[in-house]
Design an enzyme around this catalytic site. Structure first.
Site, PDB file in Angstrom:
ATOM      1  CG  ASP A 112      -2.205   0.791   0.957  1.00 12.48           C
ATOM      2  OD1 ASP A 112      -2.197   1.652   0.047  1.00 12.48           O
ATOM      3  OD2 ASP A 112      -3.204   0.559   1.649  1.00 12.48           O
ATOM      4  CD1 TRP A 113       0.903   5.377  -3.866  1.00 10.95           C
ATOM      5  CD2 TRP A 113       0.292   3.226  -3.785  1.00 10.95           C
ATOM      6  NE1 TRP A 113       0.927   4.880  -5.151  1.00 10.95           N
ATOM      7  CE2 TRP A 113       0.550   3.570  -5.144  1.00 10.95           C
ATOM      8  CE3 TRP A 113      -0.094   1.922  -3.500  1.00 10.95           C
ATOM      9  CZ2 TRP A 113       0.429   2.665  -6.186  1.00 10.95           C
ATOM     10  CZ3 TRP A 113      -0.229   1.010  -4.537  1.00 10.95           C
ATOM     11  CH2 TRP A 113       0.036   1.382  -5.867  1.00 10.95           C
TER      12      TRP A 113
END
Length: 741
Positions: A270-271
């Site tokens: 995930d970012w």
């Protein structure tokens, strides 16, 4: 010269054959699409330098992997999902605020929870395929969806993205979505692995979840995505699970995902969810996002740091020294890169890269969005059969509320799609009414936080009085309430299950002024209705219906469509009734999933708590009769399937769709088990008076629980009850079978 024709032709053919053979032999195996994928992967891997391999572990920019020009390896161009396609230029907080002319505009499909309310796997697969088509149309390769995290608490800010509280329903819908997307050669990304069930301190929170709860509640949708749908990418979660960040959690990424489930494709972070180099690479993280200069600029921002984001750990300048020191092996790097290359080949991106087209928001895609929105609407209450509205009796309607004249297509954050057009409930009702019914409008109350000047007590009283006056003069009042993307979103949890400020007061006042008051809920999950539900004869849940939500609600209000949605989540009467109450949001950055496997209806059944509306619930304008349940055989040996059949009849006067739900009860197990668990369902369309047979096949997985002692799924011999009905609290037929030793 005619006698030279054939020798010349023969000579030319021979020369051509030699040329072709030479050309074929000159083509590297990895460029030959006729060869097996694994051969191509290994050939390409063998041609790469260590520096080239390591470069692929981190992103090139905000949403793109690193390409390799020398070897012709394309970048994987990503886009946010799962409800459609959002701008990939940067964080949602920035791109969602861009002026409209610079935005990426695509079809806004209904939210995940709305799609779950359809209980229609074929429809979900069609929506997935349409999204895949649009991903290609904008020249991208990968969509960040579906979201399959379980609705553990009704306060989670992203509940609207997922498929509800039940692992079986979520699994079947996830598989359908993924198959639809990947049928278009687009990479689907099942997220967020795992136990990402709150936004509060999501970068720091440590979720303590026992082994059985993981296996029975939080893992099944991911497992089905891998084993049943063959998903090409899995996204890790921000949070820690049992003390270890998900992005560097070998139990998740190696032991479970790869060894137990056989996942061979790539894991993407995930970012901003990585916090180490060697531990992250060794755990099985393949692509860290974001990357490049956008990542570096983003990490410098105070809000990024305050939230607890981590990134930039898998860049070459950090990975290469760890290889030199022996903390990361070259074999591990090969495994990571092979996972990425495998997907590039399998998806067809290496041989047929996607090119941008103008095939966006096409008439078929718009029609599909409308069908999805219509099927998702749940009729929660309909006293005195007020609905559908009869134009011969209802000649004037006032549409009221903060979500009446505004199309709230989705919740906030990275899933919010900007459509080319959107239909508000008011617009849909006006268009559907035509000349037959006079439609007026009153705001009634401003959406909390949108216009501070209208949030004062005096302004609210004035708006409410205007709405009451309009309601008193109309034959029917439709009050559209709910939340907005600013109140229900990624990055934070919902502060309360109560409707935003002033909305309960508005409903009460309008209901007193007009006995034909219909309330439409436009939100991503349950809201508290105790103050006004006795006074309101009809309630509909629109969820976040995408760009066609207004047309869909109008079709249902006027009977052009028969409501057929069923709740994928239980609606609580009060927050205290939730199984997560008392164990959310946690203390000292730790949240204990103390309820274990008792999530959603499992908890309400065990604790004998009456929900406001139960899981699987939804009314119709027609009636369905259940009869003739047969369970065969009544004694079954291990591994043998059980066949369940029944007769379903539409005994009403309208065509409609019923979702037949099958639950299984195991009352003899050596461990504590829920009173019932959803194990099959089928959506059935029937004309008025029509009867059909409905069939289910139950395999051994429908009988099994996860044994922590054996570290495996176990189905113990004994009697299993089969419960079939219209909701988890409306069981119409019961049968049983015996599983033999």
């Amino acid at each position: 010269m005619k006698h030279f024709r054939y020798p010349v032709l023969i000579l030319c053919a021979a020369i051509l054959s030699i040329a072709q053979n030479q050309t074929s032999s000159d083509i590297p195996p990895y460029k030959n699409p006729s060869l097996p994928v694994e051969q191509r992967v290994q050939d390409l891997l063998g041609r790469m330098t260590l520096q080239e391999k390591v470069a692929m572990l981190s992103g090139a920019d905000w949403m793109q992997s690193v390409p390799n020009a020398r070897l012709g390896i394309p970048s994987i161009k990503m886009a946010d999902g799962p409800l459609g396609i959002r701008s990939w230029a940067g964080p949602s907080a920035e791109t969602n605020a861009m002026v409209s002319k610079n935005k990426v505009m695509t079809t806004a499909f209904p939210a995940g929870v709305a799609m779950a309310a359809t209980w229609d796997t074929d429809l979900v697969q069609s929506v997935g395929q349409a999204i895949g088509q649009e991903v290609k149309a904008v020249g991208r390769d990968m969509i960040l969806g579906p979201t399959v995290n379980i609705n553990r608490t009704p306060l989670w800010g992203r509940n609207f993205e997922g498929y509800g509280e039940d692992p079986y329903l979520t699994s079947r819908l996830a598989v359908a979505y993924i198959k639809g997307v990947q049928a278009e050669g687009v990479i689907a990304t099942v997220k967020h692995f795992a136990a990402n069930n709150q936004e509060f301190e999501r970068h720091r929170i440590n979720a303590i979840v026992d082994e059985r709860a993981l296996q029975e509640i939080y893992f099944p949708a991911f497992k089905a995505a891998v084993q049943d749908a063959g998903v090409w990418s899995v996204m890790s979660a921000y949070n820690k699970l049992n003390g270890v960040y998900c992005a560097q959690n070998p139990f998740l990424l190696k032991d479970t995902l790869r060894k137990q489930w056989g996942f061979k494709n790539f894991v993407v972070s995930d970012w901003g969810s990585t916090y180490s180099t060697a531990d992250t690479v060794n755990a099985g993280m393949d692509v860290e996002m974001p990357g490049g200069q956008p990542m570096r600029d983003w990490l410098k921002k105070p809000k990024t740091q305050e939230a607890g984001n981590g990134s930039g750990w898998l860049v070459p300048e950090k990975v290469l020294p760890e290889i030199s020191s022996g903390k990361i092996s070259t074999a591990t790097i090969d495994d990571n890169v092979a996972s990425i290359l495998r997907v590039i080949f399998v998806s067809g991106q290496f041989d047929k890269p996607h090119t941008k087209t103008s095939e966006l928001d096409t008439p078929p895609q718009r029609a599909l969005a409308r069908k999805a929105a219509t099927e998702s609407i749940v009729l929660l209450k309909n006293s005195g059969d007020l609905l559908p509205l009869n134009p011969s009796k209802i000649r004037s309607i006032v549409v009221i509320g903060p979500n009446a004249a505004v199309a709230r297509t989705g919740g906030g954050g990275s899933s919010l799609v900007t459509p080319q057009y959107s239909i508000s409930p008011l617009k849909g009702i006006q268009d559907r009414s035509g000349q037959r019914v006079r439609v007026s409008y009153a705001l009634g109350v401003s959406m909390e936080g949108e216009d501070p000047g209208k949030d004062t007590a005096e302004a609210q009283a004035q708006l409410r009085n205007e709405a009451v006056d309009a309601a008193a003069k109309a034959d029917a009042a439709i009050v559209v309430v709910g939340r907005s993307p600013a109140l229900e979103s990624e990055d934070f949890d919902i502060k309360s299950l109560d409707l935003p400020t002033g909305q309960d007061d508005l409903i009460e006042a309008v209901a007193k002024a007009n006995k034909n008051t219909v309330v439409v809920i436009n939100a991503g999950g349950p809201v508290i209705m105790s103050r006004w539900i006795p006074q309101v004869p009809a309630i509909l849940d629109l969820w976040y219906g995408g760009q066609e939500g207004g047309n869909a609600i109008a079709d249902v209000l006027f009977g052009n469509a028969n409501p057929s949605g069923k709740l994928p989540v239980s609606f609580v009467k009060q927050w205290k009734d939730s199984p997560a109450y008392g164990h959310y949001p946690g203390e000292n950055l730790q949240v204990d999933y103390a309820e274990g496997i008792y999530v959603g209806y499992r908890y309400f059944d065990k604790q004998k708590i009456e929900p406001l509306f139960p899981f699987g619930y939804g009314l119709s304008y027609t009636k369905f009769d259940y009869n003739d349940l047969k369970v065969s055989p009544n004694k079954v040996s291990s591994g043998t399937p059980v066949e369940v059949t029944l007769r379903l009849r539409n005994s009403g006067s309208r065509a409609g769709a019923e979702v037949v739900e099958l639950y299984v009860h195991d009352g003899h197990a050596s461990v504590d088990r829920p009173l019932q668990e959803l194990k099959a369902f089928r959506r059935v369309n029937l004309a008025a008076g029509e009867t059909t047979d409905v069939r289910f096949t139950l395999d051994q997985s429908a009988m099994a629980f996860y044994s922590t002692a054996k570290k495996d799924w176990v189905a113990e011999p004994g009697q299993f009850d089969v419960l079939v009905g219209s909701s988890s609290r409306d069981i119409r037929l019961k049968g049983s079978f015996d599983l033999q030793p």
